[in-house]
Scaffold this motif. Structure first.
Motif, PDB file in Angstrom:
ATOM      1  N   GLY A 189       0.895  -1.186  -0.498  1.00 38.60           N
ATOM      2  CA  GLY A 189       0.000  -0.302  -0.367  1.00 38.60           C
ATOM      3  C   GLY A 189       1.065   0.701  -0.237  1.00 38.60           C
ATOM      4  O   GLY A 189       0.543   2.565  -0.118  1.00 38.60           O
ATOM      5  N   ARG A 190       1.764   1.022   0.923  1.00 39.57           N
ATOM      6  CA  ARG A 190       2.860   2.977   0.881  1.00 39.57           C
ATOM      7  C   ARG A 190       3.301   2.538  -0.887  1.00 39.57           C
ATOM      8  O   ARG A 190       3.764   3.772  -1.188  1.00 39.57           O
ATOM      9  CB  ARG A 190       3.380   2.334   1.783  1.00 39.57           C
ATOM     10  N   TYR A 191       3.417   1.742  -1.187  1.00 42.05           N
ATOM     11  CA  TYR A 191       4.354   1.427  -3.043  1.00 42.05           C
ATOM     12  C   TYR A 191       3.628   2.058  -3.200  1.00 42.05           C
ATOM     13  O   TYR A 191       3.632   3.167  -4.552  1.00 42.05           O
ATOM     14  CB  TYR A 191       4.769   0.449  -3.460  1.00 42.05           C
ATOM     15  N   LEU A 192       1.851   2.474  -3.239  1.00 40.36           N
ATOM     16  CA  LEU A 192       0.990   2.761  -4.116  1.00 40.36           C
ATOM     17  C   LEU A 192       1.163   3.952  -4.000  1.00 40.36           C
ATOM     18  O   LEU A 192       0.837   5.263  -5.182  1.00 40.36           O
ATOM     19  CB  LEU A 192      -0.106   1.904  -3.902  1.00 40.36           C
ATOM     20  N   VAL A 193       1.391   4.597  -2.584  1.00 38.78           N
ATOM     21  CA  VAL A 193       1.195   6.031  -2.309  1.00 38.78           C
ATOM     22  C   VAL A 193       2.077   6.278  -2.994  1.00 38.78           C
ATOM     23  O   VAL A 193       1.483   7.998  -3.996  1.00 38.78           O
ATOM     24  CB  VAL A 193       1.484   5.778  -0.677  1.00 38.78           C
ATOM     25  N   GLY A 194       3.136   5.958  -3.741  1.00 36.10           N
ATOM     26  CA  GLY A 194       3.767   6.638  -4.497  1.00 36.10           C
ATOM     27  C   GLY A 194       3.608   6.602  -5.688  1.00 36.10           C
ATOM     28  O   GLY A 194       4.452   6.801  -6.439  1.00 36.10           O
ATOM     29  N   HIS A 195       3.343   5.252  -6.265  1.00 38.17           N
ATOM     30  CA  HIS A 195       2.851   5.137  -7.367  1.00 38.17           C
ATOM     31  C   HIS A 195       1.882   4.648  -8.120  1.00 38.17           C
ATOM     32  O   HIS A 195       1.556   3.444  -8.113  1.00 38.17           O
ATOM     33  CB  HIS A 195       3.927   3.746  -7.881  1.00 38.17           C
ATOM     34  N   GLY A 196       0.470   5.908  -7.552  1.00 35.42           N
ATOM     35  CA  GLY A 196       0.164   5.031  -8.013  1.00 35.42           C
ATOM     36  C   GLY A 196      -1.263   5.214  -8.949  1.00 35.42           C
ATOM     37  O   GLY A 196      -1.847   4.672  -9.366  1.00 35.42           O
ATOM     38  N   ARG A 197      -0.358   5.191 -10.117  1.00 36.05           N
ATOM     39  CA  ARG A 197      -1.018   4.723 -11.233  1.00 36.05           C
ATOM     40  C   ARG A 197       0.351   4.441 -11.633  1.00 36.05           C
ATOM     41  O   ARG A 197       1.501   4.444 -12.186  1.00 36.05           O
ATOM     42  CB  ARG A 197      -1.169   6.193 -12.388  1.00 36.05           C
ATOM     43  N   CYS A 198      -0.321   3.102 -13.449  1.00 36.26           N
ATOM     44  CA  CYS A 198       0.287   2.947 -14.405  1.00 36.26           C
ATOM     45  C   CYS A 198       0.303   2.796 -15.170  1.00 36.26           C
ATOM     46  O   CYS A 198      -0.919   2.148 -15.618  1.00 36.26           O
ATOM     47  CB  CYS A 198       0.938   1.512 -13.182  1.00 36.26           C
ATOM     48  N   VAL A 199       0.992   3.746 -15.792  1.00 36.30           N
ATOM     49  CA  VAL A 199      -0.188   4.261 -17.974  1.00 36.30           C
ATOM     50  C   VAL A 199       0.994   3.071 -18.660  1.00 36.30           C
ATOM     51  O   VAL A 199       2.294   3.303 -18.957  1.00 36.30           O
ATOM     52  CB  VAL A 199      -0.563   5.186 -18.322  1.00 36.30           C
ATOM     53  N   TYR A 200      -0.035   2.069 -19.686  1.00 39.00           N
ATOM     54  CA  TYR A 200       1.422   1.451 -20.406  1.00 39.00           C
ATOM     55  C   TYR A 200       0.692   2.574 -21.331  1.00 39.00           C
ATOM     56  O   TYR A 200       0.058   3.274 -22.051  1.00 39.00           O
ATOM     57  CB  TYR A 200       0.318   0.428 -21.049  1.00 39.00           C
ATOM     58  N   THR A 201       1.691   2.868 -22.847  1.00 38.84           N
ATOM     59  CA  THR A 201       1.650   3.399 -24.005  1.00 38.84           C
ATOM     60  C   THR A 201       2.024   2.805 -24.718  1.00 38.84           C
ATOM     61  O   THR A 201       2.964   1.661 -25.263  1.00 38.84           O
ATOM     62  CB  THR A 201       2.691   4.699 -23.822  1.00 38.84           C
ATOM     63  N   TYR A 202       1.470   2.766 -26.122  1.00 31.74           N
ATOM     64  CA  TYR A 202       1.713   1.875 -27.067  1.00 31.74           C
ATOM     65  C   TYR A 202       1.834   2.732 -28.377  1.00 31.74           C
ATOM     66  O   TYR A 202       0.595   3.321 -28.743  1.00 31.74           O
ATOM     67  CB  TYR A 202       0.494   0.262 -27.638  1.00 31.74           C
ATOM     68  N   PRO A 203       2.196   3.052 -28.431  1.00 28.02           N
ATOM     69  CA  PRO A 203       2.943   4.044 -30.098  1.00 28.02           C
ATOM     70  C   PRO A 203       3.069   3.466 -31.032  1.00 28.02           C
ATOM     71  O   PRO A 203       2.789   2.373 -31.516  1.00 28.02           O
ATOM     72  CB  PRO A 203       4.859   4.433 -29.686  1.00 28.02           C
ATOM     73  N   PHE A 204       1.954   5.020 -31.671  1.00 28.35           N
ATOM     74  CA  PHE A 204       1.849   4.169 -33.481  1.00 28.35           C
ATOM     75  C   PHE A 204       3.067   3.682 -33.877  1.00 28.35           C
ATOM     76  O   PHE A 204       3.786   4.539 -33.611  1.00 28.35           O
ATOM     77  CB  PHE A 204       0.827   5.559 -33.927  1.00 28.35           C
ATOM     78  N   GLN A 205       2.621   2.682 -34.831  1.00 28.27           N
ATOM     79  CA  GLN A 205       3.849   2.447 -35.725  1.00 28.27           C
ATOM     80  C   GLN A 205       3.868   2.574 -37.201  1.00 28.27           C
ATOM     81  O   GLN A 205       2.282   2.540 -37.286  1.00 28.27           O
ATOM     82  CB  GLN A 205       4.148   0.966 -35.611  1.00 28.27           C
ATOM     83  N   ARG A 206       4.759   3.202 -37.527  1.00 28.53           N
ATOM     84  CA  ARG A 206       4.092   3.154 -39.154  1.00 28.53           C
ATOM     85  C   ARG A 206       5.446   1.525 -39.950  1.00 28.53           C
ATOM     86  O   ARG A 206       6.430   0.941 -39.065  1.00 28.53           O
ATOM     87  CB  ARG A 206       5.550   3.569 -39.510  1.00 28.53           C
ATOM     88  N   ALA A 207       4.498   1.331 -40.562  1.00 32.83           N
ATOM     89  CA  ALA A 207       4.578  -0.255 -41.120  1.00 32.83           C
ATOM     90  C   ALA A 207       5.751   0.106 -43.094  1.00 32.83           C
ATOM     91  O   ALA A 207       4.778   0.821 -44.056  1.00 32.83           O
ATOM     92  CB  ALA A 207       3.502  -0.766 -41.721  1.00 32.83           C
ATOM     93  N   GLU A 208       6.914  -0.142 -42.771  1.00 32.45           N
ATOM     94  CA  GLU A 208       7.939   0.110 -43.899  1.00 32.45           C
ATOM     95  C   GLU A 208       8.137  -0.873 -44.842  1.00 32.45           C
ATOM     96  O   GLU A 208       7.425  -1.852 -44.547  1.00 32.45           O
ATOM     97  CB  GLU A 208       9.278   0.301 -43.453  1.00 32.45           C
ATOM     98  N   GLY A 209       8.015  -0.681 -46.414  1.00 30.28           N
ATOM     99  CA  GLY A 209       7.853  -1.734 -47.295  1.00 30.28           C
ATOM    100  C   GLY A 209       6.464  -1.929 -48.277  1.00 30.28           C
ATOM    101  O   GLY A 209       6.312  -2.665 -49.126  1.00 30.28           O
ATOM    102  N   ILE A 210       5.386  -0.861 -47.122  1.00 30.23           N
ATOM    103  CA  ILE A 210       3.622  -1.451 -47.528  1.00 30.23           C
ATOM    104  C   ILE A 210       3.645  -0.338 -48.598  1.00 30.23           C
ATOM    105  O   ILE A 210       3.252   0.358 -48.319  1.00 30.23           O
ATOM    106  CB  ILE A 210       3.312  -1.970 -46.474  1.00 30.23           C
ATOM    107  N   GLU A 211       2.949  -1.049 -50.301  1.00 37.88           N
ATOM    108  CA  GLU A 211       2.590   0.320 -50.792  1.00 37.88           C
ATOM    109  C   GLU A 211       1.113   0.137 -50.796  1.00 37.88           C
ATOM    110  O   GLU A 211       0.744  -0.552 -50.961  1.00 37.88           O
ATOM    111  CB  GLU A 211       3.321   0.422 -51.832  1.00 37.88           C
TER     112      GLU A 211
END
Length: 171
Positions: free
Chosen positions: A149-171
């Motif tokens: 619980g005390r760990y959660l006090v300092g680390h209340g949020r955990c947000v995963y980020t999935y950056p957009f990617q660009r597919a190379e070589g597809i036309e």
């Protein structure tokens, strides 16, 4: 409950097919379009569409409720850098069972920590170790739960980020 991913035209077809056979309750559609939602919840987990990518966050209320149950939701609570407690042999030998009145509360809070750990890899090991004591909660297991619980006090949020990617070589 379920979530699907795909191009708009395919999602429209899928949705029409489901609606032809079932009564649906739709939560929204996340996407870049002007009518698409930029934030929505799925099973109380938060999904966000940003210009950089998609964000996923665990249910923030579970952490808040865990801190309330541990009485760590006020000001002045010292946060911890790590969620796990490593008891030494002396602690375990001298460990005492919690009173019978405290068992239900301990089990409820341990289960909440375990549920939160589904979406928080940083909590998974510590929550598992706390849950090992659900049959017979002890003072050491209560200390481990409070440390989480005390760990959660300092680390209340955990947000995963999935950056957009660009597919190379597809036309």
């Amino acid at each position: 409950d379920f979530t699907t991913v795909g191009p708009k035209c395919e999602l429209d077809k899928f949705e029409a097919e489901l609606e032809s056979k079932y009564e649906l309750k739709k939560g929204g559609r996340l996407g870049p379009g002007p009518t698409d939602a930029k934030e929505l919840t799925v099973l109380n987990r938060v999904l966000r569409w940003t210009s950089a990518g998609i964000e996923y966050e665990a249910d923030p209320r579970q952490g808040e409720r865990l801190l309330e149950g541990l009485h760590l939701d006020g000001a002045g609570v010292k946060p911890m850098a790590t969620p796990g407690l490593k008891p030494n042999v002396e602690h375990l030998i001298e460990d005492k069972l919690l009173s019978a009145e405290c068992h239900t509360q301990f089990r409820a809070l341990a289960a909440r920590a375990n549920y939160l750990a589904q979406d928080r890899p940083d909590l998974q090991f510590a929550a598992k170790e706390v849950c090992r004591f659900m049959a017979a909660p002890t003072e050491t297991s209560e200390a481990a739960l409070k440390r989480l619980g005390r760990y959660l006090v300092g680390h209340g949020r955990c947000v995963y980020t999935y950056p957009f990617q660009r597919a190379e070589g597809i036309e």
